[in-house]
Design an enzyme around this catalytic site. Structure first.
Site, PDB file in Angstrom:
ATOM      1  N   HIS A 103      -3.527  -1.764  -4.436  1.00 15.68           N
ATOM      2  CA  HIS A 103      -4.972  -2.015  -4.337  1.00 15.68           C
ATOM      3  C   HIS A 103      -5.628  -1.985  -5.715  1.00 15.68           C
ATOM      4  O   HIS A 103      -6.720  -1.439  -5.900  1.00 15.68           O
ATOM      5  CB  HIS A 103      -5.646  -0.977  -3.433  1.00 15.68           C
ATOM      6  CG  HIS A 103      -5.036  -0.845  -2.077  1.00 15.68           C
ATOM      7  ND1 HIS A 103      -5.078  -1.848  -1.135  1.00 15.68           N
ATOM      8  CD2 HIS A 103      -4.337   0.181  -1.510  1.00 15.68           C
ATOM      9  CE1 HIS A 103      -4.454  -1.446  -0.037  1.00 15.68           C
ATOM     10  NE2 HIS A 103      -3.981  -0.220  -0.239  1.00 15.68           N
ATOM     11  N   SER A 105       0.843  -1.189   0.000  1.00 17.27           N
ATOM     12  CA  SER A 105       0.000   0.000   0.000  1.00 17.27           C
ATOM     13  C   SER A 105       0.886   1.249   0.000  1.00 17.27           C
ATOM     14  O   SER A 105       1.647   1.458  -0.931  1.00 17.27           O
ATOM     15  CB  SER A 105      -0.941  -0.038   1.207  1.00 17.27           C
ATOM     16  OG  SER A 105      -1.935   0.945   1.100  1.00 17.27           O
TER      17      SER A 105
END
Length: 409
Positions: free
Chosen positions: A184, A149
């Protein structure tokens, strides 16, 4: 003739010396491993394996989450599971002569893992504290850099982030990797914005990772893609003749080294819902035992759980547990449970993969005195394959429990 031979000998010596000097002066490999989602046990193991050391020193940087204690607890748990000493670099600290400097900590590690959170804030703090410069020194020194992330986006030239209010936007990273990036990527909106920015030439071509997929880079070049299952992947995304193309990269699914091989156990495909079977209460096979157990759930017969559970679970179950009334919604949920596969190892341990809603559960069963008894549920994963990997990785441990029970009896 002697002069020629002497010249050849001297030339050979010089060549060997030059070769040795080149070898000795060769810069360390610069290794970066990125993944699309949050930290997890297998990716931590992957980073540890990259160090090629028995007890590597790996430091966790939770800066993006403001040194969040829950994230730190997760890191400590992963390290405990892997037999590693947990190292953590916190930035919310006050001056103290007993504290080590950021440089003393980071540049003495074998690997550094960066957690998720607000990428923009993290980079701002790193720049103010000089941590960005230290991370670049660490990379050049051969210390492995990793993260998911925010902890993946930070290494790239630019990428898509939710670090600003209102909407997703492009942020600049530290450019350790000369590409754009989108973590993501399994998120539909992030994917759309990433494609849009590449099409508008706001950012250059780059790499995207689904939540449970990761990419290894060495010396700024792509090496391999790894994943925890068969639906999470990584991609190379680029503009080709005005069209954004997303190319799925060949993926290696991670399985623990001590897991069963596919030849070690039997696998039976079922793919039937519970309501396709008559109500029974027998334990002659793992499938029979599972059907019997689920029908007890359908009928709310909690008091019978103990009788159909393995020896190791019986001590934790209360045989005086009262029965319950099951409403129609709960009953339908259980009856619509789909049995996907059954695995049997050593004729003593079995796993039954079943799907309820959007995940696959894995129920273990033990054979005791000729009967297959319930040994509890284990979270299988997002796919049947992920559940099968969970069985392969845990079956030996369960077999140990069975053998211990047999010895105690």
């Amino acid at each position: 003739m002697k002069k020629i031979l002497l010249f050849i000998l001297l030339a050979s010596i010089c060549q060997i010396a030059f070769s040795q000097n080149n070898t000795n002066s060769k810069d360390p490999e610069q290794t970066i491993f990125v993944y699309g989602g949050n930290q997890n046990l297998k990716f931590t193991q992957y980073v540890a394996d990259l160090t090629q050391k028995k007890n590597p020193k790996i430091c966790f940087l939770p800066t993006a989450s403001a040194d969040n204690e829950n994230n730190i607890k997760s890191w400590n748990y992963f390290c405990k599971q892997l037999g590693l000493t947990p190292y953590i670099l916190k930035v919310w600290v006050a001056s103290n002569k007993e504290n080590k400097s950021f440089e003393d900590i980071l540049l003495n590690m074998d690997a550094i893992v960066v957690g998720g959170g607000n990428t923009l804030n993290m980079l701002g703090i790193w720049k103010a504290q000089g941590i960005d410069t230290l991370l670049q020194k660490a990379l050049k020194k051969g210390i492995i850099l990793a993260g998911g992330s925010a902890g993946s986006l930070c290494w790239f030239q630019s990428g898509i982030s939710d670090s600003r209010p209102v909407k997703l936007s492009v942020i600049d990273g530290m450019s350790f990797l000369p590409f754009s990036h989108c973590p993501h990527y399994s998120d539909k909106l992030k994917k759309e914005v990433y494609h849009e920015q590449i099409k508008n030439k706001t950012i250059k071509a780059g790499y995207a990772c689904d939540d449970k997929s990761g990419i290894l880079f060495r010396n700024g070049k792509y090496i391999e893609t790894v994943s925890l299952n068969d639906i999470n992947n990584s991609y190379y995304v680029a503009l080709n003749n005005g069209v954004v193309e997303s190319t799925k990269l060949l993926t290696r699914i991670l399985v623990n080294k001590d897991a069963l091989s596919v030849e070690d156990y039997k696998s039976v495909v079922v793919n039937k819902s519970l309501k396709e079977y008559p109500e029974i209460n027998i334990q002659d096979s793992p499938l029979d035992a599972f059907i019997s157990f689920k029908y007890l759930s359908v009928n709310g017969q909690n008091s019978k759980y103990k009788k159909i559970s393995c020896f190791s679970m019986q001590s934790r179950l209360n045989e005086d547990t009262p029965n319950t009334i099951v409403d129609n919604k709960t009953r339908d949920k259980h009856l619509n449970t789909v049995v996907s596969k059954v695995f049997i190892y050593n004729d003593l341990v079995a796993g039954v993969v079943n799907r309820m809603h959007d995940y696959y559960g894995l129920w273990f069963f033990y054979q005791e005195n000729g009967k297959w008894l319930n040994a509890g549920e284990y979270f299988g994963g997002a796919t049947v394959l992920e559940a099968e990997i969970a069985f392969r990785e845990n079956a030996k441990m369960h077999l140990g429990k069975v053998k211990k029970t047999i010895m105690e009896k």
